[in-house]
Design an enzyme around this catalytic site. Structure first.
Site, PDB file in Angstrom:
ATOM      1  N   TYR A 133       0.811  -1.217   0.000  1.00 23.64           N
ATOM      2  CA  TYR A 133       0.000   0.000   0.000  1.00 23.64           C
ATOM      3  C   TYR A 133       0.847   1.271   0.000  1.00 23.64           C
ATOM      4  O   TYR A 133       0.601   2.207  -0.770  1.00 23.64           O
ATOM      5  CB  TYR A 133      -0.950   0.001   1.202  1.00 23.64           C
ATOM      6  CG  TYR A 133      -1.662   1.315   1.410  1.00 23.64           C
ATOM      7  CD1 TYR A 133      -2.835   1.612   0.722  1.00 23.64           C
ATOM      8  CD2 TYR A 133      -1.149   2.280   2.276  1.00 23.64           C
ATOM      9  CE1 TYR A 133      -3.472   2.822   0.900  1.00 23.64           C
ATOM     10  CE2 TYR A 133      -1.781   3.496   2.456  1.00 23.64           C
ATOM     11  CZ  TYR A 133      -2.942   3.767   1.767  1.00 23.64           C
ATOM     12  OH  TYR A 133      -3.572   4.971   1.933  1.00 23.64           O
TER      13      TYR A 133
ATOM     14  N   ASP B  52      -8.538  -3.055  -1.477  1.00 17.67           N
ATOM     15  CA  ASP B  52      -9.650  -2.179  -1.830  1.00 17.67           C
ATOM     16  C   ASP B  52      -9.174  -0.925  -2.551  1.00 17.67           C
ATOM     17  O   ASP B  52      -9.839  -0.411  -3.442  1.00 17.67           O
ATOM     18  CB  ASP B  52     -10.401  -1.765  -0.567  1.00 17.67           C
ATOM     19  CG  ASP B  52      -9.452  -1.379   0.570  1.00 17.67           C
ATOM     20  OD1 ASP B  52      -8.902  -2.286   1.207  1.00 17.67           O
ATOM     21  OD2 ASP B  52      -9.247  -0.171   0.787  1.00 17.67           O
TER      22      ASP B  52
ATOM     23  N   LYS C 254     -11.311  -8.826   5.005  1.00 16.06           N
ATOM     24  CA  LYS C 254     -11.703  -7.440   5.247  1.00 16.06           C
ATOM     25  C   LYS C 254     -12.392  -6.884   4.014  1.00 16.06           C
ATOM     26  O   LYS C 254     -11.786  -6.803   2.943  1.00 16.06           O
ATOM     27  CB  LYS C 254     -10.447  -6.616   5.564  1.00 16.06           C
ATOM     28  CG  LYS C 254     -10.691  -5.120   5.601  1.00 16.06           C
ATOM     29  CD  LYS C 254      -9.410  -4.327   5.418  1.00 16.06           C
ATOM     30  CE  LYS C 254      -9.624  -3.193   4.442  1.00 16.06           C
ATOM     31  NZ  LYS C 254      -8.428  -2.405   4.147  1.00 16.06           N
TER      32      LYS C 254
END
Ligand code: B12
Ligand code: B12
Ligand SMILES: Cc1ncc(COP(=O)(O)O)c(C=O)c1O
Ligand SMILES: Cc1ncc(COP(=O)(O)O)c(C=O)c1O
Lengths: 524, 253, 253, 524
Positions: D260, D295, D367
């Site tokens: 990330y 995500d 998640k």
């Protein structure tokens, strides 16, 4: 398309029970007529308008015949018209002005009468057929949207405001517009006249209002290329008359339940059974889809416990409807998403029932009501309850999806409430379009458990109703926890036993048109 | 949490920020004029900030808006006098006991949903045996003789039946409010009761989801009950009101 | 539909009814005081009617409300001057043609999302080749030399690069607005440009979902673009602004 | 529980590819250390506090060692402590006050050093173990709610306001509270200190803030009888340090992704790979569930087209995590409901992917991120998008359900936004609780079509990544349409090649504790 693999023999047993139940009331229907049936007959003949006191001419004429209503208004009207040479509207006006005594004319010769009625009924049949043809042509040129049809109501009380409120959603995707009636109308024993602007919680159903709204929706149809269906409410003391008006003004659907008026408006059961039967014959001829009101049961009873009464009533409404000449594709049988949102797996039970109905009534444009009873002032919560309702709708291929309004608990819909409802349905339907192709039902899972419970309860219930007879079942409070006796309720004084001289010339022509002479013989 | 109770304002994520969500429709076509109109409209209501976060054409020249704003308005919550009725709520058995103790005879209560209003579920919830949400209705109170006339009852009929039955209290339900039909009906009812000269003899109770005590009292009722009221509220209020009247010598059982 | 354009009010189901939906939270515990406070709060905003249709305890002594009201406020829509920028929107090819015609050389445009704000998608939507929602970005304009520096660029760095590249326009994106961080960053940027003495030489364009033209102009930018703006808007504006300046003699290509 | 019957061999192939890919970067991780790893080491030893200029002591000490960072801070600190007899905090203060030159101490004898580190590491291990024990005991006494766990964020910028915003939802059913960090923090090369009240779009992650929130949630736990999990964000330039703080303050979850920071914060890839590895070892010891950030890919790429990059990245994150000693139950692998709501059957594709991930990662607390990119100012529409998201969550048994906020497009959540989100999830989860038992997937339907496409694309993609190597894949822009080169990005100057003298005493004790000496030998 998902299949539950229901027990077809059980379904056949359910249908057989329902048929026996409705045949149980056939004799009482056949034996009597009602003021509203008689008024419908003169309307079918073309009578319209009001007298100087604002009383509709159909009421004037039928009142005049009242002492001999058992003969049927047709007999006396025919005699008067043949004697005086007046047409029906001239006659109506003359009666209103007390210029003629309608009961004073001699019985015309049989063959003259025969010709007279042939002419009258073929005039009526043509008038209706023209509307049907018009609808079919429009639907070809402007094909209506796919099912589930998105159905919204307008209810401002003012027909002109209603037009605005109807045009906007029609432009934004609504397939069906229903104009809700003013609170009081179903208990009026006449149909108001002309364009109206002063209803409470709805707008009066009048022929002129029908015309105004039909015209508005036809305009939208031309703008959007989509046929927009128009609905109004026939239930109440004037059920058959309103269906006549609907047939003449090309309404596409009518709320026309066999028991709603009894249970929810305390209208006399005999009156209602007769009225619903004749009005549904007119629907059949006019190719009008009926909507039934089983959803209402769940507003007074608990939706989990009373699910079987919904199915039972659907079967009864179906049996009555088929008897009157309607086809499965005309039967918008009702049910509803009305369980308490706090129930664990409530969504699964709702889905189970919707899938079950779809499979029991495969060719019927089922009418699915959104959550109403458990809606609250929490409009956000209400909006997602409506989303799950819409998901069940697309999953179980409902025909007519009454869109839930997030403000259901508060007021008749505001313009943007309807828009949000359309957006909700549009999103869910599209985003889950083929969900029924994606899954199979687990034969040992909670869906089938629920389906079996409801079907078994229904079978037991229908047996009980059949044993006691429908009138007794209603008076025992078995439907919607409401008890109504055959001797009570509004409009009983409008029921008359037929005399041996009774005629209703339309029965024969409708029966012929529908190809159901033999069956209808038992009923009317 | 540090709340200034004299100066209570809506709370979004900072005490006193005044955050409010709104939605409404304007009868003008979507576009920059409509957006600015929506913004100015909200500002004119005393907002210091108005963000038009959504605008959408909803047909026929109407535009739907979602606006988030920060209001400068506040209320002094220490000065608020609730308009809801003040009385003690007693359980069913306690109600029965008090009726016996105070009046020595059962109370007669007659109720209906009047006018063209056909919603029975509300009045049934209060009166019928089975009650609502686990709260039994008045019919189950041994010291109350409850008569539920149902719905679509003309005010005249309700009055007549109440006199016949010697009602101590009349319960009037109104659910439909469009074009103020509830106000019309409730007014008609109270006028009839007053004209009949029995106003002092009966407790007048109005109820329905859009009814509140303030409105009911304004219309001349003793009390009004909105959503989430149950039989025990109604019974307790009636007992306490009649007891008060007895004390004042305005009423005898 | 009969709309009084001088007197536009929210519309629910009757022209002029003023119907508005609201929701908010008050920092007082659920109950009759809170409900009345909510009602009075809404009435104090100039509503003639306020129905508290929902109240719910949301923890820690806060209560959430849904209120429907009828506002007495209205706007004169004939007097509204939209704050959105006024200019003609040209297609990409038209933009290229005009640049050639007016300026005879490509325009240099430098853009970034400044400060700690790491949202690149917005500035990318305007600048990158592929654009957004089917609208190609500035990089695809043959007569625009577009330099997208990305996100989290200090204002100083954006200024420096703009000078190096000889920018005709500087595009500044701001997405995060909490505690007015966008205002701080946008102000810092414009101050730097002014201090550098190049304000007249560059078109200053601000953009982001919570940016509007009014705010941008207030902060000293030439224009501000909010949601649903695309490269062609930005290009058209820049061309027209520079052309104006050229006409005024304030700028030469 | 629904089963897709995925091709287990294909899954094994995917896992094998991911393992090869991550092993490709093992040598580079092993060869280097970073300032943040070194600061984490002194934090593990107990160093805390700031100097007179507000610089955290871990930074002060590591800066002081900087010229010989390749030896590891541990070596120099040990020498200094053994020579001076100071504890780590005294030493830190002395360094800050320039009272000692940390590089000036003689190398202590091997056995003394051995004892020193045994003592230090067991002090640390005990401190962490105590937190783990505490958590386990609380969880026994106050059992946490069932999955999907309802996860909400607080982000006021002020830790005290955050407490109010966290307590309220915890009382109303939230299972997890995440405190979002201020926008700038992940690019700070130090961890701020003390209680803070001035963040933008979030609140600084500081050890004191962790403590304040932990205490508040433990209070709610006692009030409600439900353990409330606390989450913070580790990603960024201080990843391992923040995990140490989390381990010490009994955080239950940490955002701790292997890529990330590279992709979304432009942090140097080498720096990130090293930092994530060491920080995850600490997570493993502290029994902390990690959350990964797949995500985010769908905010810059299209959710339909890029679905396979999510699965690929989940597998890579898994492979890194397992290598570092995490167990499947610690792997909160990320994915998201991010398709354009206008897509026909978008819901089915989302559901397909969620079911697929559930089956590929059966023991992982997946998640699941709500719609964000396609949320707009139409909060009503957004609210029903969140309802469908919640339905997928309960259907596919997600572990960690990040609740969607209806105001996602507008602002960080208001208090009632969170409440409405909880109400949405509470309603949908309960009302459709056993939906996965109710249906079987149609093997020939749209769900399986989608699953096959995504899995095949993933396999192809992983092959490509494996062929080019992970660093090149990233620099080619294959993840999230963002390209980052191993020589670019923030924090590269904080990477140092290890000298032969390098020691990190915690590796050994963590490895022993985790029973993974052999595997970890390859990595650190
Ligand atoms: C069930 C229902 C019906 C059923 C009624 C069945 C029956 N036998 O009652 C049917 C389907 C027949 C029906 C019909 C209509 N309905 Co209706 N209906 C509802 C619905 C869904 C629920 C009402 C309900 O039963 N609530 C449950 C009960 C227990 O709650 P309640 O009535 O509030 O009662 C509580 C309190 O208010 C209080 N209370 C109530 N009365 C009294 C009296 C006293 C003395 C006391 C102390 C307390 C008290 O105590 C009760 C328990 O706590 C509401 C929408 C909603 N979700 O609220 C619409 C609603 C009330 N209906 C509405 C309308 C407009 C109609 C129609 C007029 C529509 C039409 N034109 O056809 C018709 C005609 C009815 C008529 N002539 O009045 C509107 C009213 C709008 C308005 N504010 O004016 C609503 C709000 C729906 C809507 N959004 O349009 N309806
Ligand atoms: C994607 C996203 C992210 C991604 C960003 C990835 C990336 N590389 O950009 C990630 C996951 C990294 C992210 C992180 C964060 N985000 Co974010 N994010 C979003 C999200 C979901 C979508 C934004 C987006 O891409 N929209 C699509 C683009 C095309 O739209 P746009 O930016 O509005 O751009 C259009 C116009 O505004 C305009 N425009 C924009 N810029 C410019 C510039 C010029 C010159 C012009 C002419 C026009 C223009 O043109 C574009 C095309 O029409 C929004 C919520 C939402 N639905 O809007 C939250 C949101 C913007 N994020 C938010 C926050 C708080 C954060 C964080 C700070 C949270 C945290 N504390 O960790 C972090 C940190 C980011 C940071 N340091 O800035 C908040 C901002 C709240 C506020 N108003 O202050 C939002 C609103 C979410 C929320 N409700 O909390 N985020
Ligand atoms: C079958 C049916 N008829 C009629 C109505 C409305 O009747 P009324 O006009 O009597 O209120 C409904 C109401 O929902 C209905 O379900
Ligand atoms: C894995 C991961 N780490 C961290 C963050 C937040 O990072 P930052 O604090 O850099 O904004 C996110 C954001 O969504 C994330 O997904």
């Amino acid at each position: 398309m998902i299949r539950l693999g229901l027990d077809q023999e059980q379904i056949a047993r359910l249908r057989k029970l329902a048929k026996e139940i409705v045949h149980g009331v056939a004799p009482i229907i056949k034996r009597n007529t009602t003021v509203s049936v008689e008024r419908a007959i003169v309307r079918l003949m073309g009578l319209d308008g009001i007298d100087n006191d604002g009383v509709p001419l159909p009421n004037v004429v039928v009142e005049a015949v009242r002492p001999r209503l058992g003969d049927g208004v047709a007999r006396h009207v025919a005699a008067a018209m043949l004697s005086t040479g007046m047409d029906i509207n001239q006659l109506g006006t003359a009666v209103a002005n007390r210029e003629v005594d309608i009961l004073s004319f001699p019985e015309p010769p049989e063959d003259e009468l025969e010709d007279f009625w042939t002419e009258q009924t073929s005039f009526t049949m043509e008038r209706i057929a023209e509307r049907v043809k018009e609808r079919n042509e429009y639907m070809k040129e402007y094909p209506p949207g796919p099912q589930p049809w998105k159905y919204v109501i307008v209810a401002t009380g003012n027909i002109y405001e209603d037009v605005t409120q109807a045009r906007a959603p029609a432009l934004k995707g609504a397939d069906i517009i229903a104009v809700i009636r003013s609170t009081g109308q179903s208990l009026l024993d006449f149909v108001p006249y002309g364009a109206t602007t002063e209803g409470f919680g709805g707008t009066y159903a009048t022929q002129e209002n029908f015309r105004i709204m039909r015209r508005a929706l036809d305009e939208v149809m031309k703008e959007t290329g989509r046929y927009i269906r128009l609905v109004n409410y026939a239930s109440g003391l004037c059920m058959p008359e309103i269906v006549v008006m609907g047939a003449f003004e090309r309404l596409d659907m009518m709320l026309n339940d066999s028991m709603y008026g009894i249970l929810f408006r305390d209208i006399n059961p005999v009156r209602t059974f007769i009225d619903q039967f004749f009005s549904r014959m007119i629907d059949a001829v006019a190719d009008i889809i009926i909507n039934t009101g089983e959803d209402n049961y769940l507003t007074t009873s608990d939706a989990v416990e009373a699910a079987h009464t919904v199915l039972a009533s659907d079967l009864i409404n179906e049996a009555f409807g088929l008897a009157a000449g309607l086809k499965p594709q005309h039967l918008g049988l009702g049910h509803a998403f009305e369980m308490n949102p706090d129930i664990e797996d409530g969504f699964l039970m709702e889905l189970a029932q919707a899938l079950m109905l779809r499979e029991i009534f495969p060719d019927h444009p089922l009418k699915y009501m959104p959550p109403t009873k458990h809606m609250t002032g929490n409009v956000f919560k209400g909006y997602i309850m409506n989303a799950l309702f819409n998901l069940v709708g697309v999953w179980s291929h409902q025909g007519i999806q009454l869109l839930g309004m997030l403000t259901e608990a508060l007021h008749t819909p505001y313009l943007h409430d309807r828009f949000l409802a359309l957006q909700n349905a549009g999103y869910v339907f599209n985003n889950a379009r083929h969900i029924s192709d994606a899954f199979l039902v687990n034969p040992d899972g909670p869906i089938m458990d629920r389906v079996r419970t409801v079907m078994d309860d229904t079978e037991e219930f229908l047996k009980k109703v059949n044993d006691s007879g429908l009138l007794d079942a209603i008076s025992n409070g078995w439907f919607a926890d409401i008890s109504r006796s055959p001797e009570g309720g509004k409009g009983l004084d409008g029921v008359s036993e037929k005399s041996p001289a009774y005629i209703n010339p339309y029965i024969r022509s409708f029966a012929a048109y529908l190809g159901r002479e033999e069956e209808l013989e038992k009923w009317m | 949490m540090d709340v200034d109770l004299r100066n209570v304002r809506p709370y979004g994520d900072t005490m006193g920020d005044g955050a409010v969500q709104m939605s409404f429709t304007l009868p003008i076509p979507q576009g920059s004029v409509a957006r600015e109109a929506a913004r100015q409209l909200v500002l004119s209501m005393g907002f210091t900030d108005a963000q038009v976060v959504h605008d959408e054409d909803i047909g026929e020249g109407f535009t739907f808006f979602v606006v988030y704003g920060k209001t400068a308005a506040s209320v002094d919550s220490t000065k608020i006098i609730p308009t809801e009725p003040e009385f003690e709520v007693w359980e069913r058995e306690e109600c029965n006991r008090r009726i016996q103790e105070y009046f020595g005879r059962p109370l007669v209560v007659v109720g209906a949903c009047i006018g063209e209003d056909a919603h029975t579920v509300g009045i049934d919830a209060i009166m019928n045996m089975k009650g609502y949400h686990g709260h039994y209705g008045l019919e189950r109170y041994s010291m109350i003789e409850a008569h539920n006339l149902g719905a679509q009852i003309p005010p005249e009929e309700l009055l007549e039946r109440a006199r016949e039955l010697g009602a101590d209290a009349i319960l009037v339900s109104q659910v439909v409010t469009q074009r103020d039909s509830h106000v019309l009906n409730l007014t008609r009812m109270i006028e009839l009761v007053e004209a009949a000269g029995i106003r002092d003899r009966v407790v007048m109770v109005a109820g329905g989801p859009r009814i509140d005590n303030a409105l009911a009292q304004e219309l001349g009722y003793d009390v009004g009950f909105g959503k989430e009221s149950y039989a025990e509220h109604v019974a307790s209020f009636i007992i306490q009101e009649l007891h008060r009247r007895m004390d004042d010598g305005r009423w005898t059982p």
